[in-house]
Design a protein around this motif. Structure first.
Motif, PDB file in Angstrom:
ATOM      1  N   ILE A 106      15.457  29.465  41.878  1.00  0.00           N
ATOM      2  CA  ILE A 106      14.843  30.593  42.587  1.00  0.00           C
ATOM      3  C   ILE A 106      13.631  31.116  41.821  1.00  0.00           C
ATOM      4  CG2 ILE A 106      15.209  32.965  43.377  1.00  0.00           C
ATOM      5  CD1 ILE A 106      18.174  32.195  43.828  1.00  0.00           C
ATOM      6  N   ILE A 107      13.789  31.289  40.512  1.00  0.00           N
ATOM      7  CA  ILE A 107      12.682  31.816  39.700  1.00  0.00           C
ATOM      8  C   ILE A 107      11.498  30.857  39.713  1.00  0.00           C
ATOM      9  CG2 ILE A 107      11.974  32.480  37.366  1.00  0.00           C
ATOM     10  CD1 ILE A 107      14.829  33.442  36.906  1.00  0.00           C
ATOM     11  N   SER A 108      11.780  29.554  39.644  1.00  0.00           N
ATOM     12  CA  SER A 108      10.689  28.578  39.635  1.00  0.00           C
ATOM     13  C   SER A 108       9.874  28.638  40.922  1.00  0.00           C
ATOM     14  CB  SER A 108      11.243  27.164  39.441  1.00  0.00           C
ATOM     15  OG  SER A 108      11.942  26.711  40.582  1.00  0.00           O
ATOM     16  N   LEU A 109      10.556  28.852  42.034  1.00  0.00           N
ATOM     17  CA  LEU A 109       9.836  28.960  43.310  1.00  0.00           C
ATOM     18  C   LEU A 109       8.965  30.212  43.333  1.00  0.00           C
ATOM     19  CD1 LEU A 109      12.623  27.838  45.821  1.00  0.00           C
ATOM     20  CD2 LEU A 109      10.636  26.529  45.040  1.00  0.00           C
ATOM     21  N   LEU A 110       9.452  31.289  42.723  1.00  0.00           N
ATOM     22  CA  LEU A 110       8.655  32.515  42.648  1.00  0.00           C
ATOM     23  C   LEU A 110       7.413  32.330  41.778  1.00  0.00           C
ATOM     24  CD1 LEU A 110      11.517  35.172  42.266  1.00  0.00           C
ATOM     25  CD2 LEU A 110      10.196  34.603  44.325  1.00  0.00           C
ATOM     26  N   ILE A 111       7.488  31.408  40.808  1.00  0.00           N
ATOM     27  CA  ILE A 111       6.327  31.109  39.970  1.00  0.00           C
ATOM     28  C   ILE A 111       5.420  30.098  40.657  1.00  0.00           C
ATOM     29  CG2 ILE A 111       5.582  30.151  37.754  1.00  0.00           C
ATOM     30  CD1 ILE A 111       8.263  31.048  36.576  1.00  0.00           C
ATOM     31  N   THR A 112       6.039  29.135  41.343  1.00  0.00           N
ATOM     32  CA  THR A 112       5.285  28.043  41.972  1.00  0.00           C
ATOM     33  C   THR A 112       4.376  28.539  43.091  1.00  0.00           C
ATOM     34  OG1 THR A 112       6.990  26.403  41.470  1.00  0.00           O
ATOM     35  CG2 THR A 112       5.509  25.908  43.288  1.00  0.00           C
ATOM     36  N   ILE A 113       4.888  29.425  43.922  1.00  0.00           N
ATOM     37  CA  ILE A 113       4.128  29.883  45.096  1.00  0.00           C
ATOM     38  C   ILE A 113       2.773  30.471  44.713  1.00  0.00           C
ATOM     39  CG2 ILE A 113       4.103  31.547  47.002  1.00  0.00           C
ATOM     40  CD1 ILE A 113       7.155  31.015  47.259  1.00  0.00           C
ATOM     41  N   PRO A 114       2.693  31.421  43.762  1.00  0.00           N
ATOM     42  CA  PRO A 114       1.365  31.925  43.382  1.00  0.00           C
ATOM     43  C   PRO A 114       0.483  30.866  42.722  1.00  0.00           C
ATOM     44  CG  PRO A 114       3.085  32.877  41.994  1.00  0.00           C
ATOM     45  CD  PRO A 114       3.770  32.198  43.116  1.00  0.00           C
ATOM     46  N   MET A 115       1.081  29.902  42.025  1.00  0.00           N
ATOM     47  CA  MET A 115       0.286  28.819  41.445  1.00  0.00           C
ATOM     48  C   MET A 115      -0.397  28.008  42.543  1.00  0.00           C
ATOM     49  SD  MET A 115       2.458  27.164  38.300  1.00  0.00           S
ATOM     50  CE  MET A 115       2.677  28.015  36.735  1.00  0.00           C
ATOM     51  N   LEU A 116       0.369  27.647  43.565  1.00  0.00           N
ATOM     52  CA  LEU A 116      -0.197  26.860  44.665  1.00  0.00           C
ATOM     53  C   LEU A 116      -1.228  27.685  45.433  1.00  0.00           C
ATOM     54  CD1 LEU A 116       2.979  25.037  46.048  1.00  0.00           C
ATOM     55  CD2 LEU A 116       1.138  24.082  44.648  1.00  0.00           C
TER      56      LEU A 116
END
Length: 292
Positions: free
Chosen positions: A268-278
């Motif tokens: 879950i945390i990784s997705l929260l980090i990934t979205i703003p990166m993309l």
């Protein structure tokens, strides 16, 4: 007549050389050749590093990293026939540190949440030799970060990007990254899926956002190193850390024998980090483009 024959023979030779050059420039070919070459370097030096103590082991790991990077650069220069901006020395240190800080925040936050939910408890390992543990954790994390990022985000991502485009490259490399961890201790279909999302997608997004391998390597390195120092299994590989972790509750929370990466929390945390990166990659028009 002789001149005409010689010219024809020369033209045929040039045509053969051209076809041979195109063969090596085909993305799948240079991806496979580069990956196998890096794996061979790793297979030769890593066992040596594991057999010697302390700083000598770390020195061998640094040598492994240097040689792996050299193999990658030679593959890209002479087979793929392209420049290598993803390993530019300009700003490399800053990017690596930024990536490392991101990895520390990611793992620390994941561990804190699991502890707060009753999944982990820690106690200091009284018999741990701090220097030895530090060197061992850094060594293991450094070798894995360099080799895996060169192969997956360096070679595979860019080969798939050339053939299929950015988003397909992200999907393919993430899937293969998860599959590559299926043989690890405690691995399950769920843990492979978790690695696909929290590592494959996150590290791929990091590469797409920062457009260099240093950031991804830094993130990957600190992620594994911190897990090792906390005494948490790293993708199923148990190590002696500065702390001893006691696991309580369901594996969906704790990750079970596979370690923290098999937990739902870092997914879950990784997705929260990934979205703003993309989002940042798209907004800044910083997505990798097809190479010529």
């Amino acid at each position: 007549m002789k001149k005409r024959y010689a010219h024809k023979e020369h033209s045929q030779m040039d045509e053969k050389l051209s076809k041979w050059s195109l063969f090596w420039r085909f993305p799948i070919i240079w991806m496979i050749v580069g990956a196998i070459s890096i794996i061979l370097v790793d297979a030769f030096i890593r066992p040596l590093a594991e057999q010697v103590p302390g700083l000598l082991s770390l020195l061998l790991t640094l040598t492994l990293g240097f040689l792996a990077i050299m193999v990658y650069m030679l593959t890209m220069k002479y087979l793929a026939r392209r420049s290598i901006p993803e390993l530019s020395r300009k700003g490399a240190g800053v990017e690596a540190v930024m990536g490392a800080l991101t990895g520390v925040i990611f793992i620390a936050l994941s561990a804190i949440i699991i502890v707060s939910l009753g999944g982990y408890s820690f106690q200091w390992a009284n018999d741990a030799d701090t220097v030895t543990v530090l060197i061992a954790s850094v060594e293991a994390a450094l070798g894995a970060a360099i080799v895996e990022e060169l192969i997956f985000r360096g070679l595979m991502f860019q080969a798939m990007n050339k053939l299929l485009g950015n988003w397909a490259a992200l999907a393919v490399t993430s899937l293969f990254f998860g599959i590559a961890h299926l043989g690890n201790t405690g691995a399950t279909l769920w843990s492979a899926f978790a690695i696909t999302l929290e590592a494959g997608v996150l590290l791929g997004a990091a590469f797409m956002w920062r457009r260099n391998l240093w950031f991804a390597m830094g993130l990957h390195f600190s992620w594994n190193a911190l897990e090792g120092l906390l005494g948490i299994p790293v993708s199923g590989h148990t190590t002696a850390g500065l702390l001893i972790v006691k696991v309580h509750g369901p594996s969906l929370l704790t990750g079970g024998d596979f370690g923290l990466e098999g937990s739902m929390v870092p997914v879950i945390i990784s997705l929260l980090i990934t979205i703003p990166m993309l989002y940042g990659a798209v907004r800044n028009r910083n997505l990798p483009t097809n190479f010529t």
